[in-house]
Write an enzyme that holds these catalytic residues in place. Sequence first.
Site, PDB file in Angstrom:
ATOM      1  N   GLU A 221       0.852  -1.195   0.000  1.00 48.02           N
ATOM      2  CA  GLU A 221       0.000   0.000   0.000  1.00 48.02           C
ATOM      3  C   GLU A 221       0.881   1.236   0.000  1.00 48.02           C
ATOM      4  O   GLU A 221       1.799   1.366   0.817  1.00 48.02           O
ATOM      5  CB  GLU A 221      -0.921   0.039   1.230  1.00 48.02           C
ATOM      6  CG  GLU A 221      -1.863   1.253   1.191  1.00 48.02           C
ATOM      7  CD  GLU A 221      -2.873   1.299   2.329  1.00 48.02           C
ATOM      8  OE1 GLU A 221      -2.523   0.948   3.469  1.00 48.02           O
ATOM      9  OE2 GLU A 221      -4.023   1.696   2.072  1.00 48.02           O
ATOM     10  N   ILE A 222       0.592   2.135  -0.940  1.00 45.60           N
ATOM     11  CA  ILE A 222       1.286   3.422  -0.962  1.00 45.60           C
ATOM     12  C   ILE A 222       0.428   4.400  -0.178  1.00 45.60           C
ATOM     13  O   ILE A 222      -0.773   4.541  -0.465  1.00 45.60           O
ATOM     14  CB  ILE A 222       1.505   3.893  -2.408  1.00 45.60           C
ATOM     15  CG1 ILE A 222       2.342   2.843  -3.119  1.00 45.60           C
ATOM     16  CG2 ILE A 222       2.197   5.265  -2.434  1.00 45.60           C
ATOM     17  CD1 ILE A 222       2.481   3.035  -4.571  1.00 45.60           C
TER      18      ILE A 222
ATOM     19  N   VAL B  49       0.906   5.603   4.004  1.00 38.82           N
ATOM     20  CA  VAL B  49       0.838   4.936   5.320  1.00 38.82           C
ATOM     21  C   VAL B  49       0.006   5.757   6.308  1.00 38.82           C
ATOM     22  O   VAL B  49      -0.687   5.195   7.163  1.00 38.82           O
ATOM     23  CB  VAL B  49       2.276   4.708   5.862  1.00 38.82           C
ATOM     24  CG1 VAL B  49       2.255   4.230   7.309  1.00 38.82           C
ATOM     25  CG2 VAL B  49       3.019   3.703   4.974  1.00 38.82           C
TER      26      VAL B  49
ATOM     27  N   SER C  68      -4.058   1.549   8.434  1.00 38.42           N
ATOM     28  CA  SER C  68      -4.541   0.685   7.340  1.00 38.42           C
ATOM     29  C   SER C  68      -3.655  -0.553   7.227  1.00 38.42           C
ATOM     30  O   SER C  68      -4.146  -1.647   6.938  1.00 38.42           O
ATOM     31  CB  SER C  68      -4.626   1.446   6.018  1.00 38.42           C
ATOM     32  OG  SER C  68      -3.394   1.989   5.663  1.00 38.42           O
TER      33      SER C  68
ATOM     34  N   ASP D 250       9.483   8.617  -2.481  1.00 34.16           N
ATOM     35  CA  ASP D 250       8.509   9.435  -3.201  1.00 34.16           C
ATOM     36  C   ASP D 250       7.934   8.633  -4.370  1.00 34.16           C
ATOM     37  O   ASP D 250       8.672   8.244  -5.276  1.00 34.16           O
ATOM     38  CB  ASP D 250       9.232  10.695  -3.707  1.00 34.16           C
ATOM     39  CG  ASP D 250       8.341  11.611  -4.506  1.00 34.16           C
ATOM     40  OD1 ASP D 250       7.175  11.251  -4.786  1.00 34.16           O
ATOM     41  OD2 ASP D 250       8.811  12.706  -4.864  1.00 34.16           O
TER      42      ASP D 250
ATOM     43  N   ASP E  62      -2.809   4.602  -2.396  1.00 30.91           N
ATOM     44  CA  ASP E  62      -3.557   5.562  -1.570  1.00 30.91           C
ATOM     45  C   ASP E  62      -2.567   6.609  -1.070  1.00 30.91           C
ATOM     46  O   ASP E  62      -2.545   6.964   0.094  1.00 30.91           O
ATOM     47  CB  ASP E  62      -4.229   4.814  -0.396  1.00 30.91           C
ATOM     48  CG  ASP E  62      -5.098   5.744   0.450  1.00 30.91           C
ATOM     49  OD1 ASP E  62      -5.545   6.786  -0.058  1.00 30.91           O
ATOM     50  OD2 ASP E  62      -5.328   5.416   1.634  1.00 30.91           O
TER      51      ASP E  62
ATOM     52  N   HIS F 222      -2.136  11.150  -4.340  1.00 29.75           N
ATOM     53  CA  HIS F 222      -3.324  11.348  -5.192  1.00 29.75           C
ATOM     54  C   HIS F 222      -3.178  12.404  -6.266  1.00 29.75           C
ATOM     55  O   HIS F 222      -4.183  12.874  -6.807  1.00 29.75           O
ATOM     56  CB  HIS F 222      -4.573  11.673  -4.360  1.00 29.75           C
ATOM     57  CG  HIS F 222      -4.849  10.678  -3.290  1.00 29.75           C
ATOM     58  ND1 HIS F 222      -4.871   9.319  -3.522  1.00 29.75           N
ATOM     59  CD2 HIS F 222      -5.112  10.839  -1.966  1.00 29.75           C
ATOM     60  CE1 HIS F 222      -5.150   8.701  -2.392  1.00 29.75           C
ATOM     61  NE2 HIS F 222      -5.286   9.586  -1.436  1.00 29.75           N
TER      62      HIS F 222
ATOM     63  N   GLU G 226      -6.996   4.411  -5.559  1.00 29.09           N
ATOM     64  CA  GLU G 226      -8.186   4.982  -4.935  1.00 29.09           C
ATOM     65  C   GLU G 226      -8.115   6.499  -4.828  1.00 29.09           C
ATOM     66  O   GLU G 226      -7.083   7.105  -5.067  1.00 29.09           O
ATOM     67  CB  GLU G 226      -8.475   4.329  -3.578  1.00 29.09           C
ATOM     68  CG  GLU G 226      -7.483   4.554  -2.498  1.00 29.09           C
ATOM     69  CD  GLU G 226      -7.792   3.672  -1.287  1.00 29.09           C
ATOM     70  OE1 GLU G 226      -8.122   2.473  -1.464  1.00 29.09           O
ATOM     71  OE2 GLU G 226      -7.699   4.194  -0.165  1.00 29.09           O
TER      72      GLU G 226
HETATM   73  C1  LIG Z   1      -4.523   9.385   2.281  1.00 32.04           C
HETATM   74  S1  LIG Z   1      -3.078   9.188   3.273  1.00 32.04           S
HETATM   75  C2  LIG Z   1      -2.959   7.436   3.404  1.00 32.04           C
HETATM   76  C3  LIG Z   1      -4.066   6.867   4.221  1.00 32.04           C
HETATM   77  C4  LIG Z   1      -3.855   5.450   4.676  1.00 32.04           C
HETATM   78  N1  LIG Z   1      -3.607   4.524   3.578  1.00 32.04           N
HETATM   79  C5  LIG Z   1      -5.091   5.007   5.434  1.00 32.04           C
HETATM   80  O1  LIG Z   1      -5.914   4.277   4.828  1.00 32.04           O
HETATM   81  O2  LIG Z   1      -5.257   5.387   6.583  1.00 32.04           O
HETATM   82  C6  LIG Z   1      -1.840   9.629   2.125  1.00 32.04           C
HETATM   83  C7  LIG Z   1      -0.407   9.350   2.516  1.00 32.04           C
HETATM   84  O3  LIG Z   1       0.365   9.475   1.324  1.00 32.04           O
HETATM   85  C8  LIG Z   1       1.621  10.017   1.656  1.00 32.04           C
HETATM   86  N2  LIG Z   1       2.203  10.650   0.465  1.00 32.04           N
HETATM   87  C9  LIG Z   1       1.940  11.885  -0.043  1.00 32.04           C
HETATM   88  N3  LIG Z   1       2.709  12.128  -1.114  1.00 32.04           N
HETATM   89  C10 LIG Z   1       3.458  11.012  -1.302  1.00 32.04           C
HETATM   90  C11 LIG Z   1       4.461  10.653  -2.253  1.00 32.04           C
HETATM   91  N4  LIG Z   1       4.836  11.501  -3.214  1.00 32.04           N
HETATM   92  N5  LIG Z   1       5.041   9.445  -2.157  1.00 32.04           N
HETATM   93  C12 LIG Z   1       4.669   8.575  -1.171  1.00 32.04           C
HETATM   94  N6  LIG Z   1       3.736   8.877  -0.234  1.00 32.04           N
HETATM   95  C13 LIG Z   1       3.137  10.074  -0.296  1.00 32.04           C
HETATM   96  C14 LIG Z   1       1.316  11.008   2.793  1.00 32.04           C
HETATM   97  O4  LIG Z   1       2.485  11.235   3.559  1.00 32.04           O
HETATM   98  C15 LIG Z   1       0.201  10.286   3.539  1.00 32.04           C
HETATM   99  O5  LIG Z   1       0.703   9.545   4.630  1.00 32.04           O
END
Ligand SMILES: C[S@@+](CC[C@H](N)C(=O)[O-])C[C@H]1O[C@@H](n2cnc3c(N)ncnc32)[C@H](O)[C@@H]1O
Length: 236
Positions: A50-51, A53, A58, A95, A118, A121, A146
């Site tokens: 899962e991307i 965290v 989750s 990233d 996730d 986005h 998603e």
């Molecule tokens: C919507 S939250 C994840 C929610 C989690 N999966 C849950 O269900 O509770 C989005 C996460 O994506 C991470 N994020 C944002 N930009 C990112 C990137 N470029 N690469 C990796 N992670 C990233 C943020 O740090 C954040 O923790």
Amino acid sequence: MLELQVTNDLHRLFQNVHARSRRVHKWHHYFDIYEKYFSEYRDREIVFLEIGVFEGGSLELWRKYFGNKARIIGVDINPACLQFQEPDIEIVIGDQSDPEFLKDLVNRVGPIDIVLDDGGHTANQQITTFEYLYHNVKVPGIYLVEDTHTAFWGGGYSDRQDQKSFMDFAFERCRSLHEWTMRQSAFWHLGTPPTLREPGKIPVSDFCRLTNSISFYDSVVVFERALREEPWHEIR
Ligand SMILES: C[S@@+](CC[C@H](N)C(=O)[O-])C[C@H]1O[C@@H](n2cnc3c(N)ncnc32)[C@H](O)[C@@H]1O
């Protein structure tokens, strides 16, 4: 008042905040979609990635849902997410829009059964991640993106020079699904029984050969990987 329908195990796990130590952020209608595509992978030796965290909840949920045989991996850009690493939950910091990171991730993790994007986005993040991870998903396997409603938000979410959104990208992939059948000139070739026709006469991309379906839901796009044979039509 409309009552929340909780019809599957994963949704029940989400509802039961006492069953985990951390928070999870999901739309309620996703649980039926997850169940539909993920349930056959439960209690199996799978690799689930899962991307995004966030607070780690989750990943806790996925561990409970898939069981102890699954390898659960979370990817996030935020180094603070390392605090959510457990003996049975791997966290990789990087990233998702960085091709070098993604290439390294593929080498580190190996073939994956299920990818769930996730993360941040934005279009660039979702498309770049797909371009580097999709081919690394096993056949059969699932790639689920998603919160694709962000494609309609504009602003920072259209962070590509070509202004392409993830939904535009996914529609183009739908076109690729038709590489065999879209050529009118191939119609009669595909009307010849597979055993009698010249094999491989119509070149198609790996995406076409190895993608069975693309399903669109409100805010979710699911790609099912499976080996496809040249299609066949007949009148009988
Ligand atoms: C919507 S939250 C994840 C929610 C989690 N999966 C849950 O269900 O509770 C989005 C996460 O994506 C991470 N994020 C944002 N930009 C990112 C990137 N470029 N690469 C990796 N992670 C990233 C943020 O740090 C954040 O923790």
